[in-house]
Design an enzyme around this catalytic site. Structure first.
Site, PDB file in Angstrom:
ATOM      1  N   LEU A  82      36.302  39.156  30.557  1.00 38.61           N
ATOM      2  CA  LEU A  82      37.521  39.520  31.263  1.00 38.61           C
ATOM      3  C   LEU A  82      37.305  40.649  32.258  1.00 38.61           C
ATOM      4  O   LEU A  82      37.997  40.733  33.262  1.00 38.61           O
ATOM      5  CB  LEU A  82      38.603  39.943  30.255  1.00 38.61           C
ATOM      6  CG  LEU A  82      39.014  38.904  29.224  1.00 38.61           C
ATOM      7  CD1 LEU A  82      39.996  39.522  28.226  1.00 38.61           C
ATOM      8  CD2 LEU A  82      39.618  37.682  29.886  1.00 38.61           C
ATOM      9  N   LYS A  83      36.341  41.524  31.962  1.00 37.95           N
ATOM     10  CA  LYS A  83      36.114  42.675  32.835  1.00 37.95           C
ATOM     11  C   LYS A  83      34.673  43.120  32.715  1.00 37.95           C
ATOM     12  O   LYS A  83      34.103  43.122  31.612  1.00 37.95           O
ATOM     13  CB  LYS A  83      37.056  43.827  32.463  1.00 37.95           C
ATOM     14  CG  LYS A  83      36.993  45.008  33.428  1.00 37.95           C
ATOM     15  CD  LYS A  83      38.097  46.026  33.139  1.00 37.95           C
ATOM     16  CE  LYS A  83      38.079  47.140  34.174  1.00 37.95           C
ATOM     17  NZ  LYS A  83      39.190  48.093  33.976  1.00 37.95           N
ATOM     18  N   VAL A  91      32.573  44.538  29.633  1.00 37.74           N
ATOM     19  CA  VAL A  91      33.186  45.600  28.839  1.00 37.74           C
ATOM     20  C   VAL A  91      34.428  45.118  28.106  1.00 37.74           C
ATOM     21  O   VAL A  91      34.969  45.825  27.263  1.00 37.74           O
ATOM     22  CB  VAL A  91      33.531  46.826  29.711  1.00 37.74           C
ATOM     23  CG1 VAL A  91      32.273  47.465  30.259  1.00 37.74           C
ATOM     24  CG2 VAL A  91      34.490  46.460  30.837  1.00 37.74           C
ATOM     25  N   SER A  92      34.881  43.904  28.411  1.00 37.77           N
ATOM     26  CA  SER A  92      35.976  43.300  27.657  1.00 37.77           C
ATOM     27  C   SER A  92      35.876  41.793  27.792  1.00 37.77           C
ATOM     28  O   SER A  92      35.546  41.278  28.861  1.00 37.77           O
ATOM     29  CB  SER A  92      37.340  43.777  28.174  1.00 37.77           C
ATOM     30  OG  SER A  92      38.387  43.213  27.400  1.00 37.77           O
ATOM     31  N   SER A  93      36.154  41.091  26.687  1.00 35.40           N
ATOM     32  CA  SER A  93      36.103  39.635  26.729  1.00 35.40           C
ATOM     33  C   SER A  93      37.115  39.062  25.752  1.00 35.40           C
ATOM     34  O   SER A  93      37.553  39.732  24.811  1.00 35.40           O
ATOM     35  CB  SER A  93      34.697  39.130  26.371  1.00 35.40           C
ATOM     36  OG  SER A  93      34.385  39.413  25.022  1.00 35.40           O
TER      37      SER A  93
END
Length: 418
Positions: A82-83, A91-93
């Site tokens: 995601l990011k 750093v985000s999923s």
């Protein structure tokens, strides 16, 4: 498990209709069939057993939370980034559905529970939990990134699940205004258990968190220790999550070897000289085969934890990762390695015991000897692993087996039951 990552794709449109329970009715849409296919895949892979969790997967529309994915990707058993940071590191999923199912079963949610989630990401996991705890339960989810928190809120509104409270803040602090919690779940890897989570957990509550143990993570299902001090888990599953950020992130664990795409992840990262590793790995590797072929699960859930418990201090145990399908020093994908002075040995998870060896044979000999000891101990797997988290106040606890890892707030005792 190491979840495969999917690239973002052009946005796909979704049609949302309210049919009660705060859930999108997609019974006349192909998305419903995709959800069924995903559930059948998870059951066939032995990742989904609980009929309540199964119903949540069927009723909560994953595509609403992944609008940039194609329908095929939204309902595939893959993690979705995601990011990324400035270096391209995720750093985000959105977690892999298999891992979500396993952790929800660890969490053992009941109707009416009060739940705190650390790491909102897309909001999909929070929606699954709200469906399970029902209208009489409540879910609070915390997200450090303002933009991700806002996107999750929007997706939850589209899915008509706006009863979920999304809090923008540092998850390590928990969320005292809605405590205490029957269940707390972290969907980020933690170096230590933040004390606020323990304070906000009810006496009979459960805390599920991916915790870092040397060169690997486990999703641990903690309860308050019967002794009254700290936490204890006897149900630990292999996992791999992006790390918690914020004040309790812990030390840096990742070293990118100079001039390459090879990433080493280790509790001893500060001891790794990436230039020296580059020089050692610049010569061609010798492929040496262990005397026992190993499956993916045997390697990740058996030999790797056994190494973490039994490796000498002069050996650095590390996981490794080569992203984007590329190769670096002949290595690809993911696996683990042993680093010693003048010697390195890497074992890819996918190559059934074929080791890539550099320099002297010392590291390979250590690995082969540890494999023999693991086999002599009847090849214990993670179902034998126990983890106890004890307050750091006072002296290091005396132990008769296993290993103590000292972290910021706690001593972490890990061992294998015999």
């Amino acid at each position: 498990m190491f979840a495969r990552l999917a690239a973002k794709m052009p946005m796909a449109g979704c049609h949302c209709v309210n049919v009660g329970h705060g859930i999108v009715d997609n019974k006349d849409m192909p998305m419903n069939e995709r959800a069924k296919e995903l559930v059948e895949t998870l059951k066939a892979q032995d990742d989904l057993h609980d009929p309540v969790v199964e119903e949540a997967f069927l009723r909560v529309p994953r595509h609403v939370f992944l609008p940039d994915c194609t329908p095929e990707e939204a309902y595939a058993n893959i993690a979705v980034p995601l990011k990324r940071d400035a270096y391209g590191t995720v750093v985000s999923s959105a977690s892999q559905p298999a891992m979500i199912a396993q952790m929800l079963e660890q969490l053992d949610l009941q109707r009416g529970h009060n739940v705190l989630e650390i790491g909102t990401a897309s909001g999909y996991n929070a929606a699954l939990m709200q469906y399970i705890v029902g209208d009489e339960g409540r879910v609070t989810t915390m997200e450090l990134d303002t933009d991700l928190a806002a996107m999750a809120e929007l997706s939850l509104q589209r899915a008509l699940m706006s009863r979920i409270v999304v809090v923008h803040g540092d998850g390590a602090q928990g969320y005292a205004p809605r405590a205490s919690y029957d269940r707390i779940i972290a969907t980020v890897g933690v170096w230590d258990i933040p004390p606020a989570w323990i304070r906000q957990l009810r006496p009979n509550g459960k805390l599920v968190a991916p915790i870092w143990l040397d060169a690997f993570q486990v999703s641990a299902a903690f309860r308050h220790d019967p002794s009254g001090r700290g936490l204890y888990s006897e149900h630990n599953l292999p996992c791999w999550f992006v790390r918690l950020r914020g004040r309790d992130a812990g030390p840096g664990l990742t070293v990118r070897v100079i001039g390459s795409s090879l990433e080493l992840v280790s509790s001893a990262a500060e001891q790794i000289d990436d230039a020296a590793v580059h020089a050692l790995l610049s010569d061609d590797a010798a492929i040496n085969h262990l005397d026992m072929p190993l499956t993916f699960d045997q390697t990740l859930s058996g030999l790797l934890p056994y190494l973490a418990l039994n490796t000498n201090p002069d050996v650095i145990l590390t996981s490794y990762y080569v992203p984007d399908g590329s190769k670096s020093y002949g290595l690809h994908g993911a696996g683990f390695g042993l680093l010693m002075r003048g010697s390195a040995c890497f074992l890819p998870f996918s190559e059934r015991g074929a080791c890539h060896c550099f320099g002297s044979a010392d590291a390979f000999i250590v690995l082969q000897d540890t494999l023999a000891a693991w086999r002599a101990a009847s090849t214990p797997l993670l179902d034998k692993l126990r983890v106890r988290v004890l307050p750091i106040e006072g002296s290091i606890p005396e132990i008769s087996a296993g290993r103590i890892l000292t972290r910021r707030h706690h001593h972490i005792h890990m061992w294998m039951e015999t």
